[in-house]
Scaffold this motif. Structure first.
Motif, PDB file in Angstrom:
ATOM      1  N   ASP A   1      -7.950  -0.047   1.186  1.00 43.06           N
ATOM      2  CA  ASP A   1      -7.372  -1.380   1.297  1.00 43.06           C
ATOM      3  C   ASP A   1      -7.958  -2.407   0.321  1.00 43.06           C
ATOM      4  O   ASP A   1      -7.207  -3.224  -0.224  1.00 43.06           O
ATOM      5  CB  ASP A   1      -7.525  -1.883   2.733  1.00 43.06           C
ATOM      6  CG  ASP A   1      -6.767  -3.176   2.986  1.00 43.06           C
ATOM      7  OD1 ASP A   1      -5.565  -3.218   2.667  1.00 43.06           O
ATOM      8  OD2 ASP A   1      -7.366  -4.129   3.494  1.00 43.06           O
TER       9      ASP A   1
ATOM     10  N   GLY B   1       0.786  -1.221   0.000  1.00 41.14           N
ATOM     11  CA  GLY B   1       0.000   0.000   0.000  1.00 41.14           C
ATOM     12  C   GLY B   1       0.815   1.266   0.000  1.00 41.14           C
ATOM     13  O   GLY B   1       0.362   2.295  -0.491  1.00 41.14           O
TER      14      GLY B   1
ATOM     15  N   ASP C   1      -8.279   5.273   7.049  1.00 42.31           N
ATOM     16  CA  ASP C   1      -7.138   5.532   6.167  1.00 42.31           C
ATOM     17  C   ASP C   1      -6.213   6.543   6.826  1.00 42.31           C
ATOM     18  O   ASP C   1      -6.563   7.721   6.983  1.00 42.31           O
ATOM     19  CB  ASP C   1      -7.615   6.062   4.810  1.00 42.31           C
ATOM     20  CG  ASP C   1      -7.947   4.951   3.834  1.00 42.31           C
ATOM     21  OD1 ASP C   1      -7.288   3.909   3.892  1.00 42.31           O
ATOM     22  OD2 ASP C   1      -8.874   5.129   3.014  1.00 42.31           O
TER      23      ASP C   1
ATOM     24  N   HIS D   1      -2.613   3.481   3.551  1.00 42.72           N
ATOM     25  CA  HIS D   1      -2.542   2.587   4.713  1.00 42.72           C
ATOM     26  C   HIS D   1      -3.882   2.607   5.445  1.00 42.72           C
ATOM     27  O   HIS D   1      -4.175   3.527   6.207  1.00 42.72           O
ATOM     28  CB  HIS D   1      -1.417   3.003   5.651  1.00 42.72           C
ATOM     29  CG  HIS D   1      -1.315   2.150   6.883  1.00 42.72           C
ATOM     30  ND1 HIS D   1      -1.594   0.790   6.873  1.00 42.72           N
ATOM     31  CD2 HIS D   1      -0.973   2.445   8.167  1.00 42.72           C
ATOM     32  CE1 HIS D   1      -1.424   0.303   8.074  1.00 42.72           C
ATOM     33  NE2 HIS D   1      -1.068   1.278   8.896  1.00 42.72           N
ATOM     34  N   THR D   2      -4.698   1.604   5.182  1.00 38.74           N
ATOM     35  CA  THR D   2      -5.971   1.462   5.876  1.00 38.74           C
ATOM     36  C   THR D   2      -5.730   0.673   7.153  1.00 38.74           C
ATOM     37  O   THR D   2      -5.374  -0.502   7.100  1.00 38.74           O
ATOM     38  CB  THR D   2      -7.011   0.749   4.993  1.00 38.74           C
ATOM     39  OG1 THR D   2      -7.107   1.428   3.733  1.00 38.74           O
ATOM     40  CG2 THR D   2      -8.383   0.754   5.671  1.00 38.74           C
TER      41      THR D   2
END
Length: 463
Positions: free
Chosen positions: A218, A53, A67, A57-58
Motif C-alpha cells: 500500500d 491498487g 496483502d 490490495h493491502t
C-alpha cells in the motif's frame, strides 16, 4: 483586432498540452500516470473500484497490513525496477528465499509439513522428495527436446516417470510429491495440466530471491498516486478512436476525451469483453487476449488472539492429489502479527469461490485444528475472490499449452492512439508486481513519444 498581427508580427501559437486517459488504477496504471504527469502531460486516471491498487490490495481490517493480493517482491536486488521506490520510502522486506528459487517463494528449510490426519512429515522425507522432484523437472527438458509439439507439464512428468520408474514415490512420499506439484501450480496460479512445458521455465527471474513486503504494498500505491487526477468508481464501458482523439465512455453515462488512452485493466477483464472498442481491436490483438492464460489464486487470512503454531514461514498439508494439498503463510514470523494466510491456486481457488466466506474459513480451520488440536478460533478472517471479482476476473497471466511465442508482443503493441500496460504484457516478468510497474512505465514512454511526434513539442512545467 489582434495587435500583434496588425503590427505585422505573427503570433506563435503554443502547442496544446497533450492529454492522456489511463484506464486502470493498479500499479501499472499508476506508474504510467506518474510518468506522464511528470512529463507535464494532462493525465486522468480512471479506476472502476472504490480504491486504488487493483490486484494489489493491502487490507487493514485486522489492525495491521495484510496483502490479500500481491505480497512478494520477486527479485530483491537493485536491478528490480521497484528498488529505487522501495528504498526511497524506507520499506522493509522479509526475505523468504535465496537466489536459486525459481518456482517457490520460500527456501526448503522454512517448511513444516503435515499429512491429512495432522501428523508431522519427517523433514528428511521432505528434503529427499524435494530432490527427486528437482530431478523429475530436469528430465522434463529432455521430453521437451524430444517433442516438437507442446504438452502440459503434467503430461511431461508422467512421461518422465514412465522412463524412470525409480523416481516414482509411494505412500507418504507420494503425497509429499503432490505437495511440491501444488507449490509449482501456485507459482503459475494454474494446474499442472494447463501449464505449457515449452514455456514453464523460460521466465527471467531476477537475482536476490523473494521478499515479503512487511508493511504491504500500500505505501507504494499511495506514493505513486500523489498529485494524480484519480477518478474512483469510474467503470469504463467503451473506448472509441475518433478524429485522432480517444473517447472513453463511463458506466454512468459520462464521456471523457483525450489525445490518447493507456489501457492497463487486467487481462481477465479484456477476456471478458467488459470494455467495448470502436473500431474493434484487430484480430492479432484479440488472439493475444484470448490465448494468453489467466490463473487464479485466493487467500484466506486468519487473525488469532495468540500464536499456537511453530516459528516457521510455511505450514503445508500433503495429500494424495495436488488439488487437496494446501499451505499457510505464517505472517507472524515476517511481521510479528498473529496472522496465518491460507493460499489456494488453480481449480481449487475457483472452487473455493463457489462457497461463502464462512465456509472457506471453516474449511481451512478444520485442517489447522488437525495439525494443532489446541488451535483457537480466529478473531477475524478475510477471503479474496479474484476469479469472480468483475474488476479482475483472475489473478495473473501464465503460458497455457500450445501458446504462440509472440502473443506478449502483440498484447503490448499499440493500436492507433491506444497503448497497453499491465503484468500480462510483461513478457519476461509477467505475473509480477515489478513486471506490471515496468510495463506501465514503458507504455507511458511509447505514448509520450507518439504524441510528441504527432502534436509537436510543448512547454513543459517546471518541477
Amino acid at each position: 483586432m489582434d495587435l500583434l498581427r496588425y503590427q505585422g508580427i505573427e503570433r506563435q501559437k503554443e502547442p496544446a498540452v497533450p492529454s492522456v486517459i489511463v484506464i486502470g488504477g493498479g500499479i501499472s496504471g499508476l506508474a504510467a500516470a506518474r510518468a506522464l504527469n511528470d512529463a507535464s502531460f494532462k493525465v486522468i486516471l480512471l479506476e472502476s473500484r472504490q480504491r486504488l491498487g487493483g490486484r494489489i490490495h493491502t487490507d487493514y481490517t485486522f489492525g495491521c497490513p495484510v496483502d490479500m493480493g500481491a505480497s512478494w517482491l520477486h527479485g530483491v536486488c537493485n536491478e528490480n525496477p521497484l528498488a529505487p521506490l522501495i528504498c526511497s520510502l524506507g520499506l522493509k522486506l522479509y526475505r523468504t528465499s535465496g537466489d536459486n528459487s525459481v518456482l517457490y517463494d520460500h527456501d526448503l528449510e522454512s517448511y513444516t509439513l503435515f499429512d491429512m490426519d495432522g501428523r508431522k512429515v519427517p523433514q528428511e522425507m521432505v528434503v529427499a522428495v524435494g530432490d527427486v522432484f528437482k530431478r523429475i523437472l530436469k528430465e522434463t527438458e529432455k521430453v521437451r527436446d524430444g517433442h516438437s509439439k507442446d504438452m502440459s507439464v503434467h503430461q511431461a512428468i508422467s512421461i518422465v516417470l514412465e522412463r524412470h520408474p525409480e523416481l516414482r514415490q509411494e505412500g507418504l512420499a507420494y503425497e509429499v510429491m503432490q505437495w511440491y506439484i501444488c507449490r509449482m501450480e501456485a507459482w503459475f496460479a494454474a494446474d499442472a495440466d494447463m501449464i505449457s512445458l515449452k514455456c514453464w521455465d523460460q521466465e527471467h527471474v531476477l537475482l536476490g530471491g523473494h521478499g515479503l513486503m512487511v508493511k504491504g504494498y500500500d505505501p507504494i500505491i499511495k506514493e505513486l498516486a500523489k498529485d494524480i487526477d484519480v477518478r474512483l468508481n469510474h467503470r469504463v464501458t467503451k473506448i472509441s478512436q475518433e478524429y485522432n482523439k480517444v473517447v472513453v465512455d463511463i458506466e454512468d453515462g459520462m464521456s471523457l476525451v483525450a489525445d490518447a488512452a493507456l489501457v492497463t485493466v487486467p487481462l481477465g477483464v479484456l477476456k471478458g469483453n467488459l470494455i467495448q472498442f470502436e473500431p474493434k481491436l484487430p484480430e492479432w490483438k484479440v488472439a493475444a487476449i484470448s490465448e494468453i492464460g489467466v490463473g487464479n489464486e485466493n487467500k484466506i487470512a486468519l487473525l488469532f488472539d495468540r500464536v499456537f503454531w511453530p516459528n516457521v514461514e510455511l505450514l503445508g498439508i500433503v495429500a494424495p492429489t495436488s488439488y487437496s494439498c494446501g499451505y499457510f503463510l505464517n505472517l507472524h514470523k515476517a511481521t510479528g502479527n498473529p496472522v496465518l494466510v491460507y493460499m489456494a491456486a488453480g481449480r481449487f481457488a475457483d472452487d473455493l469461490e463457489k462457497f461463502s466466506d464462512e465456509y472457506a474459513a471453516n474449511f481451512v480451520m478444520l485442517q489447522l485444528k488437525k495439525m494443532f488440536p489446541d488451535a483457537s478460533d480466529p478473531v477475524q478472517y478475510l477471503v479474496s475472490h479474484w476469479g469472480t471479482d468483475r474488476d479482475s476476473l483472475g489473478c495473473y497471466s501464465y503460458d497455457p499449452v500450445g501458446m504462440a511465442g509472440d502473443l506478449y508482443q502483440k498484447l503490448k503493441a499499440p493500436f492507433g492512439n491506444l497503448f497497453f500496460g499491465g503484468e500480462a504484457v510483461s513478457e519476461e516478468h509477467s505475473g509480477s508486481v515489478h513486471g506490471a510497474y515496468a510495463s506501465g512505465i514503458m507504455a507511458a514512454r511509447n505514448c509520450e513519444s507518439h504524441l510528441l511526434q504527432r502534436l509537436g513539442n510543448f512547454k513543459r512545467r517546471l518541477h
